[in-house]
Design an enzyme around this catalytic site. Structure first.
Site, short mmCIF file in Angstrom:
data_model
loop_
_atom_site.label_atom_id
_atom_site.label_comp_id
_atom_site.label_asym_id
_atom_site.label_seq_id
_atom_site.Cartn_x
_atom_site.Cartn_y
_atom_site.Cartn_z
N LYS A 155 -13.66 -2.01 -9.15
CA LYS A 155 -14.36 -2.62 -8.15
C LYS A 155 -15.51 -3.17 -8.89
CE LYS A 155 -12.37 -0.41 -4.36
NZ LYS A 155 -12.51 1.09 -3.59
N LYS A 158 -0.39 -4.09 -7.15
CA LYS A 158 0.13 -3.32 -5.77
C LYS A 158 -0.44 -4.51 -4.98
CE LYS A 158 -4.46 -1.14 -5.12
NZ LYS A 158 -5.08 -0.03 -4.23
N LYS A 172 -4.75 -5.17 0.81
CA LYS A 172 -5.34 -5.55 2.20
C LYS A 172 -6.07 -6.97 1.87
CE LYS A 172 -6.25 -1.27 4.34
NZ LYS A 172 -7.04 -0.69 3.49
P1 TYM Z 1 -6.48 2.36 1.45
O1 TYM Z 1 -7.33 1.89 2.56
O2 TYM Z 1 -6.67 1.49 0.32
O3 TYM Z 1 -5.02 2.66 1.72
C1 TYM Z 1 -4.56 3.55 2.66
C2 TYM Z 1 -3.41 4.21 2.07
O4 TYM Z 1 -2.29 3.13 1.90
C3 TYM Z 1 -1.73 3.66 0.56
N1 TYM Z 1 -1.51 2.03 -0.26
C4 TYM Z 1 -0.41 1.94 -0.93
N2 TYM Z 1 0.84 2.64 -1.23
C5 TYM Z 1 1.61 2.02 -1.79
N3 TYM Z 1 1.75 1.06 -2.41
C6 TYM Z 1 0.67 0.17 -2.04
N4 TYM Z 1 0.33 -1.26 -2.50
C7 TYM Z 1 -0.47 0.53 -1.25
N5 TYM Z 1 -1.82 0.26 -0.94
C8 TYM Z 1 -2.14 1.01 -0.16
C9 TYM Z 1 -3.01 4.05 -0.12
O5 TYM Z 1 -2.42 5.00 -1.40
C10 TYM Z 1 -3.66 5.15 1.16
O6 TYM Z 1 -2.90 6.15 0.93
N6 TYM Z 1 -9.57 5.69 -0.54
C11 TYM Z 1 -8.74 5.65 0.27
C12 TYM Z 1 -9.09 5.89 1.77
C13 TYM Z 1 -9.66 7.29 1.87
C14 TYM Z 1 -8.65 8.50 1.87
C15 TYM Z 1 -9.67 9.56 2.00
C16 TYM Z 1 -7.38 8.90 1.66
C17 TYM Z 1 -10.92 7.58 2.12
N7 TYM Z 1 -10.98 8.96 2.18
C18 TYM Z 1 -9.30 10.70 1.96
C19 TYM Z 1 -6.93 10.20 1.68
C20 TYM Z 1 -7.96 11.31 1.96
C21 TYM Z 1 -8.34 4.15 0.36
O7 TYM Z 1 -8.78 3.34 -0.13
O8 TYM Z 1 -6.96 3.75 1.32
#
Ligand code: TYM
Length: 334
Positions: free
Chosen positions: A115, A197, A200
Site C-alpha cells: 500500500k 489475487k 475489490k
Molecule cells: P478484505 O476486505 O480485503 O477481504 C475480506 C476477506 O476476503 C478475503 N479475500 C480473498 N480470499 C481469497 N482470494 C482472494 N482473492 C481474496 N480477496 C479477499 C480476505 O482474505 C478476507 O478474509 N484486513 C481485512 C479486514 C479485517 C479483518 C479484521 C479480517 C479487518 N479486521 C479482523 C479478519 C479479522 C481485509 O482487508 O479484508
C-alpha cells in the site's frame, strides 16, 4: 447465545462490492461456521480510512455489504453482524496493543509495503498500524478462530504475536487465535488475468463480483486469459489456467472438472468450451446471492435493525474483555 462455544471473528473492508475471492476465501466459511460457533462478523469501516479518505459513500457501501453478506448466506439471527465504528471499545484496545507493536515489524508487513508503494503521498500512521487495529478487532472478543483468505495470514500471525506479548507481560487475558479454513489451506482466488489475487478495488474486468449481472459474468469469463493449450501431456498448468480450474472446482460438478482436467492432460483442451461451462455454472451460482442481496438492500429499516442488534451484542462482549484488559494493566481508578 449458547454457552461454551468457541468464538469466531472475521471482517471485511467496505471498499467495493463483494467478489469471488471474498466469497470463497471468507464468506463461504463464515456461513458454515455460524451454525457451529459463536460468530462475530463485521464491516471494517475504520480500516478503509487508511486507503480511502473520502467517507461520502462509506455508510452506503457498509449497508450494501451487510445485504451482500446476508445474500451470501449469513443469518443475522445466528451470528452477530456489526460495523466496526459502532464499537468504541476497539480503539481503546488498539491503543494498548500499539505499545506492544514495534515499528520494524510493522514496516515489514507485506500489505503495508504494497500500500505504501501504491499511495506514496499518503503513508499515514493508520496504514502502518493497520495490523494492530486488526488485532484489536480480533482480540476484543477473545476469539479462537479467524476465517480469512490466504492474503490475511500474516496479519493473523501478527495478532498471535501481540496476544502472546500481552499475556506474557500482563497475565493471560487472550486466547491465541488461529487463521481458519474448512479446507486444508487458506484460499487464494486469482484475478482472471492470473496477475495476482482477485481484488475489490482494481481490475474491474478481471474480478467477478457477486453483484455482476449474468451477461457481465459471461463477458468477464470469456475474456479471461488463456493460451494455445499445452503441447506436452500432463504439463504443469500456468497460474492463469490454474485459476480457471480452481473456479471450476468450486462451482462446477466433479464430472465437469474431471472432463476438463483429462482434456488438459491429453492436450485436447478447448478453452472456449471450458470458459462457456464455467460462465454457465458461475451464473447459476451467483444469481441467487445477487437476488437475495437486492431484496434486502431495498429494506433499509431491516439493515438498520441488523446493525443495531449486532452492535449491542458485540459491545457487550467487547466491554467484558476490556474489563479484564484494564484489570490486567492495573487501570482500575473508576
Ligand atoms: P478484505 O476486505 O480485503 O477481504 C475480506 C476477506 O476476503 C478475503 N479475500 C480473498 N480470499 C481469497 N482470494 C482472494 N482473492 C481474496 N480477496 C479477499 C480476505 O482474505 C478476507 O478474509 N484486513 C481485512 C479486514 C479485517 C479483518 C479484521 C479480517 C479487518 N479486521 C479482523 C479478519 C479479522 C481485509 O482487508 O479484508
Amino acid at each position: 447465545m449458547e454457552k461454551n462455544k468457541e468464538i469466531v471473528l472475521s471482517g471485511i473492508r467496505p471498499t467495493g462490492f463483494l467478489h469471488l475471492g471474498n466469497y470463497f476465501g471468507a464468506l463461504k466459511n463464515w456461513a458454515r461456521m455460524q451454525y457451529e460457533y459463536e460468530c462475530y462478523f463485521f464491516i471494517a469501516d475504520w480500516h478503509s480510512l487508511t486507503t480511502h479518505a473520502d467517507t461520502s459513500e462509506l455508510s452506503l457501501i457498509t449497508r450494501r455489504l451487510v445485504a451482500e453478506l446476508i445474500g451470501g448466506g449469513l443469518d443475522p439471527e445466528k451470528c452477530t453482524i456489526y460495523a466496526q465504528s459502532d464499537i468504541p471499545e476497539i480503539p481503546e484496545l488498539y491503543l494498548y496493543l500499539n505499545m506492544l507493536a514495534y515499528k520494524g515489524e510493522l514496516e515489514k508487513t507485506v500489505t503495508f509495503k504494497e500500500k505504501a508503494r501504491r499511495q506514496p503521498d499518503n503513508i499515514n500512521a493508520g496504514l502502518l498500524t493497520y495490523p494492530v487495529l486488526q488485532a484489536a478487532d480480533i482480540l476484543i472478543h477473545r476469539c479462537h478462530y479467524v476465517p480469512v483468505g490466504k492474503d490475511q495470514e500474516q496479519h493473523i500471525e501478527m495478532t498471535r504475536n501481540f496476544a502472546e506479548r500481552f499475556n506474557h507481560r500482563y497475565g493471560d487475558v487472550f486466547p491465541v487465535p488461529k487463521a481458519f479454513s474448512y479446507g486444508k489451506d487458506l484460499v487464494k482466488i486469482l484475478s482472471l488475468d492470473g496477475s495476482g489475487k482477485m481484488s475489490k478495488s482494481e481490475q474491474q474486468m478481471n474480478t467477478v463480483y457477486l453483484n455482476d449481472d449474468d451477461e457481465l459474468i459471461r463477458k468477464k469469463i470469456m475474456k479471461a486469459r488463456t493460451d494455445q493449450g499445452p503441447t506436452e501431456p500432463n504439463s504443469t498448468k500456468p497460474e492463469y489456467i490454474q485459476g480457471l480450474f480452481t473456479l471450476l472446482g468450486l462451482v462446477s460438478s466433479q464430472e465437469v472438472l474431471t472432463k476438463f482436467e483429462n482434456d488438459f492432460n491429453l492436450c485436447q483442451i478447448r478453452y472456449g468450451d471450458m470458459k462457456k461451462q464455467l460462465a454457465d455454472d458461475l451464473i447459476r451460482f451467483i444469481a441467487p446471492i445477487r437476488n437475495k442481496a437486492a431484496v434486502l438492500q431495498n429494506d433499509p429499516a431491516e439493515i438498520d435493525r441488523i446493525l443495531t442488534m449486532g452492535a449491542e451484542k458485540a459491545r457487550k462482549s467487547a466491554e467484558s474483555t476490556l474489563v479484564e484488559v484494564r484489570k490486567a494493566l492495573g487501570f482500575r481508578h473508576l
